[in-house]
Design a protein around this motif. Structure first.
Motif, mmCIF file in Angstrom:
data_model
loop_
_atom_site.group_PDB
_atom_site.id
_atom_site.type_symbol
_atom_site.label_atom_id
_atom_site.label_comp_id
_atom_site.label_asym_id
_atom_site.label_seq_id
_atom_site.Cartn_x
_atom_site.Cartn_y
_atom_site.Cartn_z
ATOM 1 N N TYR A 181 27.352 54.513 45.257
ATOM 2 C CA TYR A 181 27.813 55.005 43.957
ATOM 3 C C TYR A 181 27.047 56.259 43.530
ATOM 4 O O TYR A 181 27.616 57.161 42.905
ATOM 5 C CB TYR A 181 27.746 53.900 42.894
ATOM 6 C CG TYR A 181 28.895 52.937 43.032
ATOM 7 C CD1 TYR A 181 30.190 53.338 42.748
ATOM 8 C CD2 TYR A 181 28.702 51.633 43.486
ATOM 9 C CE1 TYR A 181 31.263 52.480 42.903
ATOM 10 C CE2 TYR A 181 29.766 50.761 43.644
ATOM 11 C CZ TYR A 181 31.046 51.187 43.345
ATOM 12 O OH TYR A 181 32.103 50.335 43.507
ATOM 13 N N TYR B 79 32.155 53.387 33.508
ATOM 14 C CA TYR B 79 33.042 52.303 33.084
ATOM 15 C C TYR B 79 32.793 51.104 33.984
ATOM 16 O O TYR B 79 32.794 51.218 35.203
ATOM 17 C CB TYR B 79 34.494 52.754 33.204
ATOM 18 C CG TYR B 79 35.525 51.653 33.114
ATOM 19 C CD1 TYR B 79 35.574 50.808 32.007
ATOM 20 C CD2 TYR B 79 36.448 51.458 34.130
ATOM 21 C CE1 TYR B 79 36.525 49.813 31.925
ATOM 22 C CE2 TYR B 79 37.408 50.467 34.055
ATOM 23 C CZ TYR B 79 37.437 49.648 32.950
ATOM 24 O OH TYR B 79 38.378 48.646 32.875
ATOM 25 N N MET B 80 32.553 49.992 33.364
ATOM 26 C CA MET B 80 32.313 48.782 34.139
ATOM 27 C C MET B 80 33.376 47.765 33.760
ATOM 28 O O MET B 80 33.361 47.222 32.666
ATOM 29 C CB MET B 80 30.930 48.271 33.788
ATOM 30 C CG MET B 80 30.361 47.352 34.801
ATOM 31 S SD MET B 80 28.662 46.978 34.361
ATOM 32 C CE MET B 80 28.640 45.291 34.856
ATOM 33 N N PRO B 81 34.326 47.512 34.656
ATOM 34 C CA PRO B 81 35.371 46.524 34.361
ATOM 35 C C PRO B 81 34.779 45.116 34.329
ATOM 36 O O PRO B 81 33.615 44.923 34.669
ATOM 37 C CB PRO B 81 36.342 46.652 35.520
ATOM 38 C CG PRO B 81 35.879 47.782 36.349
ATOM 39 C CD PRO B 81 34.467 48.060 35.998
ATOM 40 N N ARG C 33 34.921 42.717 36.209
ATOM 41 C CA ARG C 33 34.214 42.388 37.432
ATOM 42 C C ARG C 33 33.928 43.711 38.117
ATOM 43 O O ARG C 33 34.850 44.392 38.549
ATOM 44 C CB ARG C 33 35.088 41.509 38.323
ATOM 45 C CG ARG C 33 34.313 40.635 39.273
ATOM 46 C CD ARG C 33 35.251 39.643 39.942
ATOM 47 N NE ARG C 33 36.393 40.319 40.535
ATOM 48 C CZ ARG C 33 36.550 40.476 41.833
ATOM 49 N NH1 ARG C 33 35.678 39.991 42.678
ATOM 50 N NH2 ARG C 33 37.613 41.088 42.320
ATOM 51 N N PHE C 34 32.667 44.086 38.183
ATOM 52 C CA PHE C 34 32.330 45.351 38.797
ATOM 53 C C PHE C 34 32.605 45.264 40.294
ATOM 54 O O PHE C 34 32.270 44.288 40.942
ATOM 55 C CB PHE C 34 30.853 45.670 38.559
ATOM 56 C CG PHE C 34 30.468 47.049 38.977
ATOM 57 C CD1 PHE C 34 30.514 48.087 38.046
ATOM 58 C CD2 PHE C 34 30.081 47.331 40.263
ATOM 59 C CE1 PHE C 34 30.166 49.373 38.421
ATOM 60 C CE2 PHE C 34 29.739 48.622 40.645
ATOM 61 C CZ PHE C 34 29.783 49.638 39.713
ATOM 62 N N GLY C 35 33.259 46.288 40.828
ATOM 63 C CA GLY C 35 33.593 46.271 42.250
ATOM 64 C C GLY C 35 32.392 46.610 43.111
ATOM 65 O O GLY C 35 31.935 47.729 43.158
ATOM 66 N N LEU C 36 31.874 45.583 43.765
ATOM 67 C CA LEU C 36 30.752 45.794 44.669
ATOM 68 C C LEU C 36 31.237 45.565 46.089
ATOM 69 O O LEU C 36 32.157 44.793 46.315
ATOM 70 C CB LEU C 36 29.633 44.801 44.368
ATOM 71 C CG LEU C 36 28.942 44.951 43.023
ATOM 72 C CD1 LEU C 36 28.093 43.724 42.743
ATOM 73 C CD2 LEU C 36 28.085 46.202 42.986
ATOM 74 N N TYR C 37 30.598 46.226 47.045
ATOM 75 C CA TYR C 37 30.918 45.963 48.447
ATOM 76 C C TYR C 37 30.029 44.824 48.914
ATOM 77 O O TYR C 37 28.824 44.978 49.041
ATOM 78 C CB TYR C 37 30.723 47.232 49.280
ATOM 79 C CG TYR C 37 31.758 48.259 48.925
ATOM 80 C CD1 TYR C 37 33.040 48.175 49.450
ATOM 81 C CD2 TYR C 37 31.481 49.269 48.024
ATOM 82 C CE1 TYR C 37 34.015 49.087 49.104
ATOM 83 C CE2 TYR C 37 32.454 50.192 47.668
ATOM 84 C CZ TYR C 37 33.711 50.094 48.212
ATOM 85 O OH TYR C 37 34.679 50.981 47.860
ATOM 86 N N GLU C 38 30.663 43.694 49.141
ATOM 87 C CA GLU C 38 29.881 42.483 49.404
ATOM 88 C C GLU C 38 29.171 42.526 50.751
ATOM 89 O O GLU C 38 28.179 41.844 50.934
ATOM 90 C CB GLU C 38 30.791 41.256 49.318
ATOM 91 C CG GLU C 38 31.561 41.232 47.995
ATOM 92 C CD GLU C 38 31.620 39.869 47.364
ATOM 93 O OE1 GLU C 38 31.812 38.900 48.103
ATOM 94 O OE2 GLU C 38 31.478 39.787 46.125
#
Lengths: 375, 312
Positions: free
Chosen positions: B106, B86-88, B90-95
């Protein structure tokens, strides 16, 4: 399970490593606050600026006045000749205390009458005023004894008079050093502030970034996530306690007579409660600003109602009850006992029990609430 | 791979979810076949995200059933999680982590083995044109690259069903085209894709569409058949002042709807024979216009015609 917690931990420490200020932010506030408490937090009152109005101008009055600066507690900043001038000095803050010796002081003293000495203190700082007044009565007692000696009256004490001599022997802190009282408490206070806010912000940050939702669609369970997220703060918290303990003992020479094991056990329970509190904050906050505001709202009452500076026994009953749900209350008792008294579980078990219950309830509630806050 | 093209990969039956008094999803039933690119089309607030989150197992429906690749999502969300991604929006990435580190994280969460991870990551990064940026921090990527990295992370565990919530919103056209290239090749390999979009040109690329409005699905079919199903015909009227044209014609006999489209008005009428009538009416009212031509309807026209919504 351990695989996933391990990867969470790796990620946490990697993020921490990427942040060049992390170590500074974790260590500097702690050390700075320890030094501020160590040097500045004291109830001792020294060099109270004092104004003198001597209306007697006798040998005796001058003698009494000279007793004040001699102790180092008072510093005479002004000699005035009228009540008005004295009032002005107090009003403007030039002096905090005023000593008024009325006319015929020496004469009354010689006649064996009671010779009044008037002391005015600026009560806006009630604590300083109270302590200063205590010093005044000590000084007057000494003056009386000296004066009596000088007159050779001591031998001719009224028949039947019993002289009571008070021997003060404070245990565990023979010198009544404020520092010994404060520094163990500082450990708990600083660890609480740091761990609660770190935990709350870290979880809310994941929520804000959208990574929380992403993690929740992966096979990791909520408990695994929470463990992975909070274990680093547990470790940081223990490091905090160790650092401040070592600094307090080495730099400020606060004795550590108890068992490090008792301290470790108490710290662990306390940190679990603090992490629970941080998680609870995070479930009530959507953004880091909200978490910040809540944290601010929470930390001060916890601090005041902990017994760190203000005795719990002097609080109104309702607030005393509140202190029972404050993990800091128990931890401060444990800290002071371990540092200064050296007692162990046999004596401290009620505090350990209270801390364990609180940790259990806070962690339990926060995990449950955490589930709900995802929807 | 779980079978031939006809198999149902995602099935939802009478799914409902309320937020307070608002029925965000109000009884939706869907059936998406394996290997489809299925689009959810609708305005903001139509319930697309809520539906997606329920399909992904992050939000529990109040009522209804969801079966995903043969797994009951409500009964066994953990088993479903292994199969879906599931990709919302805005995909939650660790910046603070690099491209590679995000992928690693992941992959480990999903228990992807080291070897499989390396080959899969290399393939996906290559397809996304991101191989040169593997060491760059996610926070320093452009918006389009972030979305592509999100997709790579979402695909690292080789899901059979991919749920994408407005994946290309705010993404530049070039990245969007690359993004769709990846989706097409995924479909080739049998992945079922369900995505929501607010872009009508993207809707056209889907194999089937569900038109969503106010928590319900109004129509569900292929883009071509939805267009055929649109009642009436469509005229495009170009004009210097399209608003005047719309004002003059929207109440004309036989006109079913009028939609402002920049320099023209898309006018839906009950018959192609209405054209001369409409021209005459414009003359009569003294409204200047360029041309009246019958045109193929777009998905937007169909959406408005079928749901009766959003006549702007």
């Amino acid at each position: 399970m351990f695989e996933r917690i391990r990867v969470m931990l790796m990620k946490e420490f990697l993020e921490l490593k990427r942040d060049p200020w992390a170590i500074f932010r974790l260590v500097a506030p702690l050390v700075i606050q320890l030094f501020i408490y160590g040097y500045a937090a004291t109830f001792t009152v020294n060099h109270v600026s004092t104004v003198v109005l001597d209306l007697d101008r006798s040998q005796a009055s001058r003698d009494l006045i000279s007793h004040f600066p001699a102790t180092g507690r008072f510093e005479i900043v002004d000699n005035v000749t009228s009540q008005q001038s004295l009032n002005r000095d107090i009003d403007t803050g030039t002096a905090v205390a005023g000593i008024i010796i009325h006319a015929e002081f020496a004469k009354k003293l010689l006649n064996g009458q009671s010779a009044p000495l008037e002391v005015v203190v600026d009560g806006t700082n009630s604590n300083t005023a109270l302590i200063a007044l205590g010093y005044v009565s000590q000084i007057v007692t000494i003056f009386q004894a000296d004066y009596a000696n000088a007159l050779g009256v001591s031998s001719g004490a009224a028949p039947g008079a019993v002289s009571v001599s008070l021997q003060e022997r404070p245990w565990f802190n023979a010198g009544l050093e404020d520092r010994w009282f404060f520094i163990p408490g500082v450990i708990g206070t600083l660890a609480l502030m740091q761990v609660v806010s770190l935990t709350a912000f870290a979880v809310v940050r994941e929520r804000e970034m959208g990574t929380l939702e992403q993690i929740m669609v992966s096979p990791i369970s909520r408990v695994e996530f929470i463990l992975g997220k909070t274990v680093p703060f547990f470790i940081i918290g223990l490091a905090d306690v160790a650092l401040v303990t070592v600094l307090g003992a080495a730099w400020f020479h606060v004795p550590f007579v108890g068992s490090p094991f008792v301290l470790l056990f108490g710290s662990s329970l306390f940190l679990l409660a603090a992490i629970g509190l941080g998680l609870l904050l995070s479930t009530a906050s959507r953004t880091q600003q909200q978490a910040f505001a809540l944290n601010f709202f929470l930390v001060n009452p916890l601090f005041i109602l902990s017994g760190f500076a203000f005795p719990i026994s002097a609080m109104p009953a309702a607030l005393q009850w509140f202190t029972f749900i404050n993990p800091l209350r128990y931890f401060i008792v444990i800290l002071r006992a371990v540092f200064l008294k050296g007692v162990g579980f046999a004596v401290l078990w009620p505090d350990f029990l209270g801390l364990a219950l609180l940790a259990g309830v806070m962690l339990g509630v926060s995990v449950l609430r955490f589930q709900k806050s995802l929807d | 791979m779980s079978g031939a093209g006809g198999q149902v990969a995602v099935a939802a039956r009478e799914v409902r979810r309320h937020f307070g008094a608002l029925a965000a999803v109000d009884g939706i039933s869907l059936s998406v076949k394996q290997g489809e690119i299925f689009g959810l089309v609708g305005p903001d607030g139509a319930g697309k995200t809520t539906l997606m989150r329920m399909l992904a197992g992050v939000l529990r429906p109040d009522e209804g059933e969801i079966v995903l690749d043969g797994v009951d999502v409500l009964a066994d969300p953990e088993a479903a999680k292994a199969r879906l991604s599931y990709m919302p929006q805005r995909f939650g990435l660790y910046e603070d982590l690099s491209v590679d580190e995000n992928i690693f994280f992941y992959a480990e969460l999903f228990g992807v083995e080291r070897k499989a991870r390396k080959t899969r990551a290399a393939e996906l990064l290559d397809a996304a044109g991101m191989t040169p940026f593997r060491r760059r921090l996610a926070g320093q990527l452009s918006g389009g690259m972030k979305q592509k990295l999100g997709l790579v992370c979402a695909l690292i565990h080789t899901p059979t069903v991919l749920l994408l919530d407005e994946p290309t919103t705010g993404v530049d056209p070039v990245s969007r085209r690359e993004f769709w290239g990846i989706l097409y090749s995924l479909r080739e390999s049998g992945v079922t894709i369900l995505l929501s979009t607010a872009y009508m040109d993207e809707a056209e690329r889907c194999s089937r569409l569900a038109l969503m409005h106010e928590g319900r699905v109004h129509d569900c079919d292929t883009p071509a058949r939805l267009k055929q199903a649109m009642p009436g015909v469509l005229f495009a009227v170009t004009a210097p002042d399209p608003r005047a044209v719309r004002a003059a014609l929207q109440d004309a006999p036989g006109v079913l709807g009028a939609l402002l489209m920049g320099d023209r008005v898309n006018l839906r009428a009950d018959s192609a024979a209405r054209a001369p009538e409409l021209a005459a009416r414009l003359h009569e009212r003294g409204v200047a216009y360029g041309d009246i031509a019958q045109v193929e309807p777009g998905i937007e026209d169909v959406f408005v015609a079928l749901t009766g919504a959003g006549a702007a």
